[in-house]
Design a protein around this motif. Structure first.
Motif, PDB file in Angstrom:
ATOM      1  N   TYR A   1       1.940 100.684  75.605  1.00  0.00           N
ATOM      2  CA  TYR A   1       1.253  99.976  74.523  1.00  0.00           C
ATOM      3  C   TYR A   1       1.041  98.520  74.918  1.00  0.00           C
ATOM      4  O   TYR A   1       2.005  97.808  75.219  1.00  0.00           O
ATOM      5  N   LEU A   2      -0.215  98.077  74.957  1.00  0.00           N
ATOM      6  CA  LEU A   2      -0.557  96.698  75.291  1.00  0.00           C
ATOM      7  C   LEU A   2      -0.846  95.931  74.004  1.00  0.00           C
ATOM      8  O   LEU A   2      -1.806  96.246  73.296  1.00  0.00           O
ATOM      9  N   ASP A   3      -0.019  94.977  73.706  1.00  0.00           N
ATOM     10  CA  ASP A   3      -0.156  94.195  72.482  1.00  0.00           C
ATOM     11  C   ASP A   3      -0.606  92.785  72.836  1.00  0.00           C
ATOM     12  O   ASP A   3       0.037  92.100  73.639  1.00  0.00           O
ATOM     13  N   GLY A   4      -1.714  92.361  72.268  1.00  0.00           N
ATOM     14  CA  GLY A   4      -2.193  91.008  72.549  1.00  0.00           C
ATOM     15  C   GLY A   4      -3.400  90.680  71.704  1.00  0.00           C
ATOM     16  O   GLY A   4      -4.030  91.557  71.104  1.00  0.00           O
ATOM     17  N   GLY A   5      -3.734  89.415  71.620  1.00  0.00           N
ATOM     18  CA  GLY A   5      -4.893  88.990  70.847  1.00  0.00           C
ATOM     19  C   GLY A   5      -6.195  89.457  71.472  1.00  0.00           C
ATOM     20  O   GLY A   5      -6.232  89.969  72.589  1.00  0.00           O
ATOM     21  N   PHE A   6      -7.284  89.283  70.735  1.00  0.00           N
ATOM     22  CA  PHE A   6      -8.582  89.680  71.254  1.00  0.00           C
ATOM     23  C   PHE A   6      -8.998  88.736  72.371  1.00  0.00           C
ATOM     24  O   PHE A   6      -8.622  87.568  72.396  1.00  0.00           O
ATOM     25  N   GLY A   7      -9.759  89.283  73.329  1.00  0.00           N
ATOM     26  CA  GLY A   7     -10.286  88.462  74.407  1.00  0.00           C
ATOM     27  C   GLY A   7      -9.318  88.172  75.536  1.00  0.00           C
ATOM     28  O   GLY A   7      -9.514  87.228  76.287  1.00  0.00           O
ATOM     29  N   VAL A   8      -8.249  89.006  75.690  1.00  0.00           N
ATOM     30  CA  VAL A   8      -7.340  88.818  76.827  1.00  0.00           C
ATOM     31  C   VAL A   8      -7.516  89.931  77.865  1.00  0.00           C
ATOM     32  O   VAL A   8      -6.745  90.010  78.819  1.00  0.00           O
ATOM     33  N   GLY A   9      -8.518  90.775  77.692  1.00  0.00           N
ATOM     34  CA  GLY A   9      -8.839  91.779  78.703  1.00  0.00           C
ATOM     35  C   GLY A   9      -8.196  93.130  78.491  1.00  0.00           C
ATOM     36  O   GLY A   9      -8.134  93.937  79.428  1.00  0.00           O
ATOM     37  N   LYS A  10      -7.746  93.439  77.281  1.00  0.00           N
ATOM     38  CA  LYS A  10      -7.076  94.725  77.048  1.00  0.00           C
ATOM     39  C   LYS A  10      -8.017  95.900  77.277  1.00  0.00           C
ATOM     40  O   LYS A  10      -7.634  96.901  77.895  1.00  0.00           O
TER      41      LYS A  10
ATOM     42  N   LEU B   1     -17.412  95.302  56.908  1.00  0.00           N
ATOM     43  CA  LEU B   1     -16.674  96.129  57.868  1.00  0.00           C
ATOM     44  C   LEU B   1     -17.602  97.077  58.615  1.00  0.00           C
ATOM     45  O   LEU B   1     -17.383  97.362  59.802  1.00  0.00           O
ATOM     46  N   ARG B   2     -18.642  97.572  57.959  1.00  0.00           N
ATOM     47  CA  ARG B   2     -19.629  98.399  58.665  1.00  0.00           C
ATOM     48  C   ARG B   2     -20.330  97.559  59.743  1.00  0.00           C
ATOM     49  O   ARG B   2     -20.560  98.029  60.862  1.00  0.00           O
ATOM     50  N   PHE B   3     -20.662  96.327  59.390  1.00  0.00           N
ATOM     51  CA  PHE B   3     -21.314  95.447  60.351  1.00  0.00           C
ATOM     52  C   PHE B   3     -20.382  95.172  61.534  1.00  0.00           C
ATOM     53  O   PHE B   3     -20.821  95.167  62.698  1.00  0.00           O
ATOM     54  N   VAL B   4     -19.103  94.953  61.269  1.00  0.00           N
ATOM     55  CA  VAL B   4     -18.129  94.715  62.333  1.00  0.00           C
ATOM     56  C   VAL B   4     -18.091  95.901  63.292  1.00  0.00           C
ATOM     57  O   VAL B   4     -18.108  95.724  64.523  1.00  0.00           O
ATOM     58  N   HIS B   5     -18.036  97.110  62.762  1.00  0.00           N
ATOM     59  CA  HIS B   5     -17.986  98.291  63.630  1.00  0.00           C
ATOM     60  C   HIS B   5     -19.288  98.446  64.411  1.00  0.00           C
ATOM     61  O   HIS B   5     -19.274  98.847  65.584  1.00  0.00           O
ATOM     62  N   PHE B   6     -20.408  98.112  63.788  1.00  0.00           N
ATOM     63  CA  PHE B   6     -21.697  98.179  64.473  1.00  0.00           C
ATOM     64  C   PHE B   6     -21.733  97.193  65.641  1.00  0.00           C
ATOM     65  O   PHE B   6     -22.196  97.532  66.737  1.00  0.00           O
ATOM     66  N   VAL B   7     -21.238  95.979  65.433  1.00  0.00           N
ATOM     67  CA  VAL B   7     -21.198  94.990  66.512  1.00  0.00           C
ATOM     68  C   VAL B   7     -20.296  95.482  67.640  1.00  0.00           C
ATOM     69  O   VAL B   7     -20.605  95.295  68.824  1.00  0.00           O
TER      70      VAL B   7
ATOM     71  N   SER C   1     -16.054  86.732  67.957  1.00  0.00           N
ATOM     72  CA  SER C   1     -15.951  86.478  69.390  1.00  0.00           C
ATOM     73  C   SER C   1     -17.028  87.239  70.156  1.00  0.00           C
ATOM     74  O   SER C   1     -17.676  86.691  71.057  1.00  0.00           O
ATOM     75  N   ARG C   2     -17.244  88.488  69.785  1.00  0.00           N
ATOM     76  CA  ARG C   2     -18.238  89.301  70.488  1.00  0.00           C
ATOM     77  C   ARG C   2     -19.657  88.852  70.162  1.00  0.00           C
ATOM     78  O   ARG C   2     -20.527  88.858  71.040  1.00  0.00           O
ATOM     79  N   LEU C   3     -19.907  88.465  68.914  1.00  0.00           N
ATOM     80  CA  LEU C   3     -21.223  87.926  68.573  1.00  0.00           C
ATOM     81  C   LEU C   3     -21.512  86.670  69.392  1.00  0.00           C
ATOM     82  O   LEU C   3     -22.628  86.481  69.891  1.00  0.00           O
ATOM     83  N   SER C   4     -20.508  85.823  69.530  1.00  0.00           N
ATOM     84  CA  SER C   4     -20.685  84.611  70.312  1.00  0.00           C
ATOM     85  C   SER C   4     -21.022  84.934  71.765  1.00  0.00           C
ATOM     86  O   SER C   4     -21.918  84.314  72.362  1.00  0.00           O
TER      87      SER C   4
END
Length: 338
Positions: free
Chosen positions: A78-87, A277-283, A322-325
């Motif tokens: 299990y890899l636990d970490g914030g978004f954008g660290v390459g998981k 939340l639908r928009f988040v999943h779409f992104v 983060s992904r939109l950016s």
């Protein structure tokens, strides 16, 4: 040009599990091209732990299947970490490096598969797998907690190994989303199946850059002119929101089939959390598929209310921003290259 609003894609339960492999954005990732941040040694340690995980399972010819005969219980990492660290990069790299029968999917996609097939058929569909890779493991409600615990509880003792990533330590899954104490036994049952590795570090997507903002009208017009019409779809944010309410999230990838570039005009705040939340999943799907995308409208920081961004689904919203950016940085880089 593609009319996205005219699409109402269908998807059979069997098609849900037909190609559970790294998406286009992650086709070329490998352990060798993962770039750990040297200021955070846990990133390199996570890569090494996954490589050792695979080496231990494939120490002799026959890969995971032979390993299972010598140790029936499937292993969990299990890899636990914030978004954008390459998981996700590491998870896809594990898929590419592993032998045997394997599948990679997001936790939300797994929930959709179980919902579509039913628990019994879902377990049967994955029973022969040597390795499951589950991205963004999270328990948003008691139903998901029960389904995840039942699913893993039937597969892992029979020999299926699982690598999961999340933004939350396994013992804390569900906290802030529902009364986790009422479901602690099930949550702990999930946690006990995994060896946990923490990955620290800032969001690599923003490393050395300021968060991007939507394109100005002139920028968007120039970006649109550069896209081949045959693979281009342009839709207003308002119309997209209505479409995503009508299309089940399990079909978002099919909705984008054949699309190479997507323009979304008039981004606006989303006060309805179901729409948000639908928009988040779409992104997430748009990003994973590696499609070119551009957006106009309101600043990214205004799209989700403060109550959402600091509430139970805060990490979903932060990942989306983060992904939109990053998608907007890519769109401007495309313009600069032209």
């Amino acid at each position: 040009m593609i009319d996205l609003l005219a699409r109402r894609p269908s998807l059979s339960p069997e098609e849900l599990i037909a190609d559970l492999s790294p998406s286009a954005r992650f086709h070329g990732v490998r352990f060798e091209n993962y770039r750990p941040n040297p200021q955070f040694p846990s990133q390199e340690e996570a890569r090494r732990s996954l490589q050792l995980f695979l080496q231990g399972a494939q120490a002799r010819p026959g890969g995971f299947r032979l390993f299972r005969r010598s140790r029936p219980e499937g292993r969990g990492l299990y890899l636990d970490g914030g978004f954008g660290v390459g998981k996700t990069h590491l998870l896809a790299s594990t898929y590419h490096a592993a032998g045997g029968t394997r599948a990679l999917m997001s936790f939300q996609d797994l929930m959709y598969v179980i919902g579509a097939l039913g628990m019994g058929r879902a377990v049967d569909a994955f029973r022969g797998h040597d390795l499951l890779l589950i991205d963004e493991f999270e328990l948003d409600d008691p139903g998901n907690t029960h389904m995840a615990n039942t699913f893993l509880g039937q597969l892992m003792p029979a020999g299926t190994s699982v690598v999961a990533t999340s933004n939350t330590e396994p013992g804390a899954l569900g906290q802030g989303r529902f009364n986790a104490s009422d479901f602690q036994r099930q949550i702990q049952g999930i946690a006990d199946r995994f060896e946990t590795h923490r990955i620290d570090g800032p969001d690599y997507r923003q490393r050395g850059t300021a968060p991007a903002q939507p394109l100005a009208p002139g920028e968007f017009a120039a970006w649109r002119a550069r896209q081949p019409e045959v693979g281009l779809a342009v839709v207003s944010h308002r119309d997209l929101g209505r479409l995503l309410i009508d299309v089940h999230p399990s079909r978002f990838a099919r909705l984008l089939a054949g699309v190479e570039a997507l323009g979304v005009t008039g981004l606006a705040p989303m006060p309805d959390q179901n729409v948000a939340l639908r928009f988040v999943h779409f992104v997430d799907k748009l990003y994973d598929l590696g499609l070119r995308a551009a957006f106009t409208g309101a600043p990214l920081g205004s799209l989700f209310s403060e109550t959402y961004r600091h509430g139970a689904y805060a990490k979903k919203y932060s990942r989306c921003l983060s992904r939109l950016s990053e998608l907007l940085h890519e769109a401007r880089a495309d313009l600069a290259a032209g």
